[in-house]
Design an enzyme around this catalytic site. Structure first.
Site, PDB file in Angstrom:
ATOM      1  N   SER A 181      76.502  39.312  56.266  1.00  0.00           N
ATOM      2  CA  SER A 181      77.854  39.778  55.795  1.00  0.00           C
ATOM      3  C   SER A 181      78.727  39.320  57.171  1.00  0.00           C
ATOM      4  CB  SER A 181      77.762  41.306  55.920  1.00  0.00           C
ATOM      5  OG  SER A 181      79.066  41.698  55.602  1.00  0.00           O
TER       6      SER A 181
ATOM      7  N   TYR B  81      75.813  49.487  59.185  1.00  0.00           N
ATOM      8  CA  TYR B  81      75.898  48.520  58.208  1.00  0.00           C
ATOM      9  C   TYR B  81      75.875  47.089  58.976  1.00  0.00           C
ATOM     10  CZ  TYR B  81      76.868  45.368  54.477  1.00  0.00           C
ATOM     11  OH  TYR B  81      77.252  44.044  53.461  1.00  0.00           O
TER      12      TYR B  81
HETATM   13  P1  NAP Z   1      75.729  45.805  44.851  1.00  0.00           P
HETATM   14  O1  NAP Z   1      76.487  45.373  43.683  1.00  0.00           O
HETATM   15  O2  NAP Z   1      75.696  47.329  45.260  1.00  0.00           O
HETATM   16  O3  NAP Z   1      74.169  45.636  44.388  1.00  0.00           O
HETATM   17  C1  NAP Z   1      73.178  45.931  45.441  1.00  0.00           C
HETATM   18  C2  NAP Z   1      71.719  45.297  44.745  1.00  0.00           C
HETATM   19  O4  NAP Z   1      70.810  45.673  45.809  1.00  0.00           O
HETATM   20  C3  NAP Z   1      71.610  45.946  43.609  1.00  0.00           C
HETATM   21  O5  NAP Z   1      70.803  44.898  42.499  1.00  0.00           O
HETATM   22  C4  NAP Z   1      70.611  47.186  43.870  1.00  0.00           C
HETATM   23  O6  NAP Z   1      69.501  47.255  42.837  1.00  0.00           O
HETATM   24  C5  NAP Z   1      69.873  46.259  45.001  1.00  0.00           C
HETATM   25  N1  NAP Z   1      69.036  47.693  45.955  1.00  0.00           N
HETATM   26  C6  NAP Z   1      69.719  48.307  46.728  1.00  0.00           C
HETATM   27  N2  NAP Z   1      68.892  48.971  47.382  1.00  0.00           N
HETATM   28  C7  NAP Z   1      67.486  48.461  47.126  1.00  0.00           C
HETATM   29  C8  NAP Z   1      66.283  48.814  47.276  1.00  0.00           C
HETATM   30  N3  NAP Z   1      65.951  49.939  48.073  1.00  0.00           N
HETATM   31  N4  NAP Z   1      65.338  48.113  46.859  1.00  0.00           N
HETATM   32  C9  NAP Z   1      65.673  46.940  45.909  1.00  0.00           C
HETATM   33  N5  NAP Z   1      66.766  46.625  45.470  1.00  0.00           N
HETATM   34  C10 NAP Z   1      67.688  47.608  46.118  1.00  0.00           C
HETATM   35  O7  NAP Z   1      75.918  45.118  46.019  1.00  0.00           O
HETATM   36  P2  NAP Z   1      76.718  43.641  46.285  1.00  0.00           P
HETATM   37  O8  NAP Z   1      77.949  43.707  46.908  1.00  0.00           O
HETATM   38  O9  NAP Z   1      76.118  42.648  45.370  1.00  0.00           O
HETATM   39  O10 NAP Z   1      75.846  43.074  47.709  1.00  0.00           O
HETATM   40  C11 NAP Z   1      74.695  42.280  47.834  1.00  0.00           C
HETATM   41  C12 NAP Z   1      74.313  41.846  49.056  1.00  0.00           C
HETATM   42  O11 NAP Z   1      75.578  41.139  49.784  1.00  0.00           O
HETATM   43  C13 NAP Z   1      73.885  42.954  50.004  1.00  0.00           C
HETATM   44  O12 NAP Z   1      73.109  42.500  50.925  1.00  0.00           O
HETATM   45  C14 NAP Z   1      75.298  43.201  50.778  1.00  0.00           C
HETATM   46  O13 NAP Z   1      75.043  43.553  52.167  1.00  0.00           O
HETATM   47  C15 NAP Z   1      76.056  41.842  50.910  1.00  0.00           C
HETATM   48  N6  NAP Z   1      77.261  41.986  51.142  1.00  0.00           N
HETATM   49  C16 NAP Z   1      78.112  42.285  50.173  1.00  0.00           C
HETATM   50  C17 NAP Z   1      79.577  42.280  50.268  1.00  0.00           C
HETATM   51  C18 NAP Z   1      80.693  42.705  49.515  1.00  0.00           C
HETATM   52  O14 NAP Z   1      81.760  42.803  49.741  1.00  0.00           O
HETATM   53  N7  NAP Z   1      80.209  43.119  48.198  1.00  0.00           N
HETATM   54  C19 NAP Z   1      80.120  41.474  51.689  1.00  0.00           C
HETATM   55  C20 NAP Z   1      79.290  41.168  52.459  1.00  0.00           C
HETATM   56  C21 NAP Z   1      77.949  41.389  52.171  1.00  0.00           C
HETATM   57  P3  NAP Z   1      68.897  48.759  42.287  1.00  0.00           P
HETATM   58  O15 NAP Z   1      70.158  49.446  42.093  1.00  0.00           O
HETATM   59  O16 NAP Z   1      68.256  48.392  41.272  1.00  0.00           O
HETATM   60  O17 NAP Z   1      68.296  49.395  43.412  1.00  0.00           O
END
Ligand code: NAP
Length: 251
Positions: free
Chosen positions: A146, A160
């Site tokens: 991130s 985070y």
């Molecule tokens: P999201 O929509 O909340 O999705 C998160 C995913 O992670 C879901 O599929 C969730 O599945 C899974 N997850 C959470 N806890 C888990 C666990 N204990 N075991 C297995 N799976 C788990 O988030 P996103 O924005 O797509 O984020 C994806 C990645 O991108 C993350 O690493 C996040 O830190 C990174 N990121 C996001 C942003 C942003 O602005 N969105 C920016 C920078 C980095 P379940 O519900 O099935 O557990």
């Protein structure tokens, strides 16, 4: 559909960046292990969409906080989908919004367990299968970091941001450790991306509110991050190793 490239495990693929990545990789010929932690119906919907489009995928439940479940997922995925060729370490949580002075120790432990321990253990399982030193055929790993790792997350989530700093170090170290064993390791560093992660952290309007601070003047989509992941995973990035690619519109 193009000829299958190999099996890729995409963690946290039930929604957001992981789901977009799973769909894109399947369209590019990967057999996709769609990992989820709690959202089974959403993961099955991702699999159904891939299958309907002519791709190959299966859903695998594995909590990133459980070493046993992670090991079982890799075993099942290679048995049912075929030999592993890639890993996208995407699953992640924010641990909620909190200034450091109000941080709860249990929340701190949980965000590090899922984001850092989970990614390390998945990388370990992948290296054990991919390393030419261990009889594997090589492959690629892409970690999802991130921009918070560099920005620090002040006032929102230093906890985070620090987990993503660890992901950057994992990327650099592992790239150098296994580069000579046929494995490339890279990361994408997304900025402000429109997914449900913001609502889950209690601030659904965060992308819209902060968009004007992004040099491109908008937040990004999950698919725009998935495109970068798919490129890093592909042979088109054959000389890219240890890179941390910002996908943040200049932020
Ligand atoms: P999201 O929509 O909340 O999705 C998160 C995913 O992670 C879901 O599929 C969730 O599945 C899974 N997850 C959470 N806890 C888990 C666990 N204990 N075991 C297995 N799976 C788990 O988030 P996103 O924005 O797509 O984020 C994806 C990645 O991108 C993350 O690493 C996040 O830190 C990174 N990121 C996001 C942003 C942003 O602005 N969105 C920016 C920078 C980095 P379940 O519900 O099935 O557990």
């Amino acid at each position: 559909m193009s000829k299958a490239i190999g099996t890729v495990v995409v963690t946290g693929a039930s929604r957001g960046i992981g789901a977009a990545t799973a769909g894109l990789l399947a369209a590019r010929g990967w057999r996709v292990a769609v990992n989820y932690g709690a959202s089974e119906a959403a993961a099955q919907a991702v699999v159904a969409a891939i299958t309907a489009a002519g791709g190959q995928a299966r859903a695998y439940r594995a909590d990133m906080a459980s070493e046993a479940e992670i090991k079982a997922m890799f075993l099942a995925a290679e048995t049912e989908l075929g030999p592993l060729a890639g890993l996208v370490n995407n699953a992640g949580v924010t641990g909620g919004m909190s200034r450091l002075e109000a941080l709860d120790a249990e929340a701190l432990r949980r965000v590090f367990t899922i984001n850092v321990d989970g990614a390390f253990l998945c990388a370990r399982e992948a290296v054990r299968r991919l390393s030419t030193r261990r009889g594997g055929a090589g492959g690629a790993i892409v970690n999802v970091s991130s921009r918070a790792a560099e920005l620090g997350g002040p006032g929102e989530w230093i906890h985070y941001a620090a987990t993503k700093g660890a992901i950057d170090t994992l990327t650099i170290g592992l790239a150098r450790e296994v580069g000579g064993e046929g494995i490339r390791v890279n990361a994408v560093s997304p900025g402000l991306i429109e997914t449900e992660i913001h609502a889950a952290a209690g601030d659904p309007d965060r992308p819209a509110r902060m968009a004007s601070g992004v040099p491109l003047g908008r937040s990004g989509s999950a698919l725009e991050v998935a495109e970068a992941i798919a490129w890093l995973l592909s042979p088109a990035a054959s000389y890219v190793n240890g890179a941390i690619l910002p996908v943040g519109g200049g932020r």
